[in-house]
Design a protein around this motif. Structure first.
Motif, PDB file in Angstrom:
ATOM      1  N   SER A   1       0.861  -1.193   0.000  1.00  0.00           N
ATOM      2  CA  SER A   1       0.000   0.000   0.000  1.00  0.00           C
ATOM      3  C   SER A   1       0.894   1.239   0.000  1.00  0.00           C
ATOM      4  O   SER A   1       2.023   1.216   0.457  1.00  0.00           O
ATOM      5  CB  SER A   1      -0.925  -0.015   1.205  1.00  0.00           C
ATOM      6  N   ALA A   2       0.301   2.371  -0.463  1.00  0.00           N
ATOM      7  CA  ALA A   2       1.071   3.623  -0.572  1.00  0.00           C
ATOM      8  C   ALA A   2       1.474   4.120   0.815  1.00  0.00           C
ATOM      9  O   ALA A   2       0.718   3.979   1.776  1.00  0.00           O
ATOM     10  CB  ALA A   2       0.250   4.660  -1.295  1.00  0.00           C
ATOM     11  N   ILE A   3       2.644   4.663   0.859  1.00  0.00           N
ATOM     12  CA  ILE A   3       3.140   5.193   2.143  1.00  0.00           C
ATOM     13  C   ILE A   3       2.419   6.510   2.437  1.00  0.00           C
ATOM     14  O   ILE A   3       2.309   7.374   1.571  1.00  0.00           O
ATOM     15  CB  ILE A   3       4.670   5.419   2.079  1.00  0.00           C
ATOM     16  N   ASP A   4       1.901   6.629   3.716  1.00  0.00           N
ATOM     17  CA  ASP A   4       1.276   7.892   4.156  1.00  0.00           C
ATOM     18  C   ASP A   4       2.353   8.734   4.834  1.00  0.00           C
ATOM     19  O   ASP A   4       2.790   8.433   5.948  1.00  0.00           O
ATOM     20  CB  ASP A   4       0.131   7.588   5.133  1.00  0.00           C
ATOM     21  N   ALA A   5       2.783   9.779   4.147  1.00  0.00           N
ATOM     22  CA  ALA A   5       3.873  10.617   4.659  1.00  0.00           C
ATOM     23  C   ALA A   5       3.480  11.359   5.938  1.00  0.00           C
ATOM     24  O   ALA A   5       4.334  11.888   6.658  1.00  0.00           O
ATOM     25  CB  ALA A   5       4.311  11.617   3.585  1.00  0.00           C
ATOM     26  N   CYS A   6       2.179  11.443   6.228  1.00  0.00           N
ATOM     27  CA  CYS A   6       1.725  12.198   7.419  1.00  0.00           C
ATOM     28  C   CYS A   6       1.536  11.297   8.637  1.00  0.00           C
ATOM     29  O   CYS A   6       1.183  11.771   9.720  1.00  0.00           O
ATOM     30  CB  CYS A   6       0.403  12.906   7.110  1.00  0.00           C
ATOM     31  N   GLU A   7       1.764   9.992   8.451  1.00  0.00           N
ATOM     32  CA  GLU A   7       1.383   9.025   9.485  1.00  0.00           C
ATOM     33  C   GLU A   7       2.194   9.200  10.778  1.00  0.00           C
ATOM     34  O   GLU A   7       1.643   9.136  11.868  1.00  0.00           O
ATOM     35  CB  GLU A   7       1.571   7.601   8.949  1.00  0.00           C
ATOM     36  N   THR A   8       3.471   9.434  10.649  1.00  0.00           N
ATOM     37  CA  THR A   8       4.283   9.549  11.872  1.00  0.00           C
ATOM     38  C   THR A   8       4.807  10.980  12.033  1.00  0.00           C
ATOM     39  O   THR A   8       5.177  11.639  11.051  1.00  0.00           O
ATOM     40  CB  THR A   8       5.485   8.588  11.831  1.00  0.00           C
ATOM     41  N   SER A   9       4.826  11.401  13.306  1.00  0.00           N
ATOM     42  CA  SER A   9       5.379  12.721  13.692  1.00  0.00           C
ATOM     43  C   SER A   9       4.800  13.862  12.863  1.00  0.00           C
ATOM     44  O   SER A   9       5.508  14.811  12.504  1.00  0.00           O
ATOM     45  CB  SER A   9       6.910  12.734  13.577  1.00  0.00           C
ATOM     46  N   ASN A  10       3.481  13.734  12.563  1.00  0.00           N
ATOM     47  CA  ASN A  10       2.800  14.788  11.781  1.00  0.00           C
ATOM     48  C   ASN A  10       3.562  15.097  10.486  1.00  0.00           C
ATOM     49  O   ASN A  10       3.582  16.235   9.997  1.00  0.00           O
ATOM     50  CB  ASN A  10       2.633  16.072  12.620  1.00  0.00           C
ATOM     51  N   GLY A  11       4.243  14.060   9.975  1.00  0.00           N
ATOM     52  CA  GLY A  11       4.949  14.195   8.693  1.00  0.00           C
ATOM     53  C   GLY A  11       6.120  15.148   8.748  1.00  0.00           C
ATOM     54  O   GLY A  11       6.558  15.667   7.717  1.00  0.00           O
ATOM     55  N   GLY A  12       6.593  15.424   9.971  1.00  0.00           N
ATOM     56  CA  GLY A  12       7.710  16.378  10.098  1.00  0.00           C
ATOM     57  C   GLY A  12       7.254  17.818  10.064  1.00  0.00           C
ATOM     58  O   GLY A  12       8.070  18.747  10.107  1.00  0.00           O
ATOM     59  N   CYS A  13       5.931  17.998   9.965  1.00  0.00           N
ATOM     60  CA  CYS A  13       5.395  19.374   9.995  1.00  0.00           C
ATOM     61  C   CYS A  13       5.413  19.888  11.442  1.00  0.00           C
ATOM     62  O   CYS A  13       5.522  19.133  12.398  1.00  0.00           O
ATOM     63  CB  CYS A  13       3.949  19.393   9.481  1.00  0.00           C
ATOM     64  N   SER A  14       5.231  21.199  11.579  1.00  0.00           N
ATOM     65  CA  SER A  14       5.123  21.818  12.902  1.00  0.00           C
ATOM     66  C   SER A  14       3.895  21.272  13.621  1.00  0.00           C
ATOM     67  O   SER A  14       2.904  20.885  12.984  1.00  0.00           O
ATOM     68  CB  SER A  14       5.012  23.336  12.737  1.00  0.00           C
ATOM     69  N   ALA A  15       3.983  21.239  14.933  1.00  0.00           N
ATOM     70  CA  ALA A  15       2.814  20.833  15.726  1.00  0.00           C
ATOM     71  C   ALA A  15       1.657  21.799  15.532  1.00  0.00           C
ATOM     72  O   ALA A  15       0.501  21.479  15.798  1.00  0.00           O
ATOM     73  CB  ALA A  15       3.204  20.773  17.199  1.00  0.00           C
ATOM     74  N   LYS A  16       1.980  23.005  15.051  1.00  0.00           N
ATOM     75  CA  LYS A  16       0.950  24.019  14.809  1.00  0.00           C
ATOM     76  C   LYS A  16       0.558  24.037  13.321  1.00  0.00           C
ATOM     77  O   LYS A  16       0.094  25.056  12.808  1.00  0.00           O
ATOM     78  CB  LYS A  16       1.463  25.414  15.205  1.00  0.00           C
ATOM     79  N   ALA A  17       0.808  22.920  12.629  1.00  0.00           N
ATOM     80  CA  ALA A  17       0.482  22.852  11.191  1.00  0.00           C
ATOM     81  C   ALA A  17      -0.314  21.592  10.888  1.00  0.00           C
ATOM     82  O   ALA A  17      -0.334  20.632  11.673  1.00  0.00           O
ATOM     83  CB  ALA A  17       1.764  22.881  10.365  1.00  0.00           C
ATOM     84  N   GLU A  18      -0.969  21.611   9.758  1.00  0.00           N
ATOM     85  CA  GLU A  18      -1.709  20.436   9.281  1.00  0.00           C
ATOM     86  C   GLU A  18      -0.872  19.776   8.179  1.00  0.00           C
ATOM     87  O   GLU A  18      -0.374  20.451   7.273  1.00  0.00           O
ATOM     88  CB  GLU A  18      -3.057  20.892   8.709  1.00  0.00           C
ATOM     89  N   CYS A  19      -0.687  18.443   8.297  1.00  0.00           N
ATOM     90  CA  CYS A  19       0.034  17.678   7.282  1.00  0.00           C
ATOM     91  C   CYS A  19      -0.990  17.124   6.280  1.00  0.00           C
ATOM     92  O   CYS A  19      -1.941  16.463   6.673  1.00  0.00           O
ATOM     93  CB  CYS A  19       0.813  16.554   7.962  1.00  0.00           C
ATOM     94  N   ARG A  20      -0.793  17.440   5.015  1.00  0.00           N
ATOM     95  CA  ARG A  20      -1.725  16.967   3.980  1.00  0.00           C
ATOM     96  C   ARG A  20      -0.965  16.087   2.964  1.00  0.00           C
ATOM     97  O   ARG A  20       0.067  16.521   2.433  1.00  0.00           O
ATOM     98  CB  ARG A  20      -2.348  18.157   3.243  1.00  0.00           C
ATOM     99  N   ARG A  21      -1.522  14.876   2.716  1.00  0.00           N
ATOM    100  CA  ARG A  21      -0.925  13.991   1.720  1.00  0.00           C
ATOM    101  C   ARG A  21      -1.140  14.576   0.339  1.00  0.00           C
ATOM    102  O   ARG A  21      -2.195  15.094   0.036  1.00  0.00           O
ATOM    103  CB  ARG A  21      -1.566  12.602   1.776  1.00  0.00           C
ATOM    104  N   THR A  22      -0.149  14.481  -0.465  1.00  0.00           N
ATOM    105  CA  THR A  22      -0.284  14.928  -1.868  1.00  0.00           C
ATOM    106  C   THR A  22      -0.196  13.689  -2.758  1.00  0.00           C
ATOM    107  O   THR A  22      -1.196  13.005  -2.956  1.00  0.00           O
ATOM    108  CB  THR A  22       0.778  15.975  -2.212  1.00  0.00           C
ATOM    109  N   THR A  23       0.981  13.348  -3.184  1.00  0.00           N
ATOM    110  CA  THR A  23       1.180  12.103  -3.959  1.00  0.00           C
ATOM    111  C   THR A  23       1.741  11.055  -3.006  1.00  0.00           C
ATOM    112  O   THR A  23       2.179  11.396  -1.898  1.00  0.00           O
ATOM    113  CB  THR A  23       2.158  12.360  -5.123  1.00  0.00           C
ATOM    114  N   PRO A  24       1.699   9.759  -3.390  1.00  0.00           N
ATOM    115  CA  PRO A  24       2.203   8.722  -2.484  1.00  0.00           C
ATOM    116  C   PRO A  24       3.603   9.056  -1.962  1.00  0.00           C
ATOM    117  O   PRO A  24       4.512   9.381  -2.724  1.00  0.00           O
ATOM    118  CB  PRO A  24       2.216   7.466  -3.359  1.00  0.00           C
TER     119      PRO A  24
END
Length: 257
Positions: A1-24
């Motif tokens: 299955s495609a890797i969800d880049a947002c799955e762990t640690s909010n995808g490396g985004c700030s805790a004050k940010a939303e992580c949005r999947r784009t392409t796999p």
């Protein structure tokens, strides 16, 4: 299955940010509302830093949260903070100035007090001519009424004058006054308490031994033990009430020519 880049640690985004999947395996980070940045780093927006947060220029902007602030009018101003109007100090009780002063509102100092024309003083206390001042003080008002009764108006002139006024309770209780009035000499007695052509403060009186009254007779002055005494009898108990045309000293006895 495609890797969800947002799955762990909010995808490396700030805790004050939303992580949005784009392409796999890819994602984008978007700062939350009230924050600014690239999504990896998000900083709280302080609305006060721009245009005083929409507050009035006479208000304080205080940040309360991300892109949130309250406006409070500064001291001396009233309103909702978005609009603040100057509170006129002069509108109440003449701003604490003398009743004989003009109160001017000023934004820097709050207000200024300036004595009206024909009055002198600091604006908080303003004095007129000594004839007016006699009436305003309970200690000297009786002397004023005696002058009025005999139509003695010298003190309303330009002066300068020095006045030695027996205080009201002395004038009220001295039995000789009835006698002097009956004999028609009361005007002379009153004029003996006035000196023309000079406004003599207590410091000046200490250097003089004799002065001539408006009645014509001299008044002897002596200074000892911190007291100024006239004719070796009457002591000056309150001195240096300065008016526009002279000075008033209050004495504890009547001077007799």
């Amino acid at each position: 299955s495609a890797i969800d880049a947002c799955e762990t640690s909010n995808g490396g985004c700030s805790a004050k940010a939303e992580c949005r999947r784009t392409t796999p395996g890819k994602r984008t980070c978007i700062c939350n509302a009230g924050y600014t940045g690239d999504g990896i780093v998000c900083i709280e927006i302080n609305p006060c830093l721009e245009n005083n947060g929409g507050c009035d220029r006479n208000a304080e902007c205080t940040q309360t949260g991300p892109n949130q602030a309250v406006c409070n009018c500064l001291k001396g101003y009233s309103g909702d903070g978005k609009r603040c109007t100057y509170i006129s100090l002069c509108s109440q009780n003449n701003g604490g100035c003398s009743e004989f002063a003009i109160c001017n509102d000023t934004e820097l100092t709050g207000r200024t007090c300036t004595c009206k024309h024909n009055y002198i003083g600091d604006g908080f206390t303003c004095r007129g001519n000594i004839f007016q001042e006699l009436l305003r003080n309970a200690n000297t008002s009786r002397f004023y009424f005696h002058l009025e009764a005999l139509s003695i108006r010298d003190l309303a002139g330009p002066g300068p004058f020095t006045l030695f006024v027996p205080r009201t309770n002395v004038l009220n209780s001295d039995p000789r006054i009835k006698d002097w009035t009956a004999k028609g000499v009361m005007a002379q007695v009153l004029r003996y308490h006035m000196v023309g052509c000079a406004s003599l403060l207590s410091n000046d009186l200490r250097t003089i031994t004799n002065i001539t009254s408006l009645q014509g007779d001299p008044i002897h002055i002596s200074y000892s033990q911190n007291s100024l005494v006239l004719n070796n009898k009457a002591e000056i108990i309150l001195s240096d009430a300065v008016g526009t045309n002279g000075v008033i000293h209050i004495i504890n006895q009547i001077l007799v020519p």
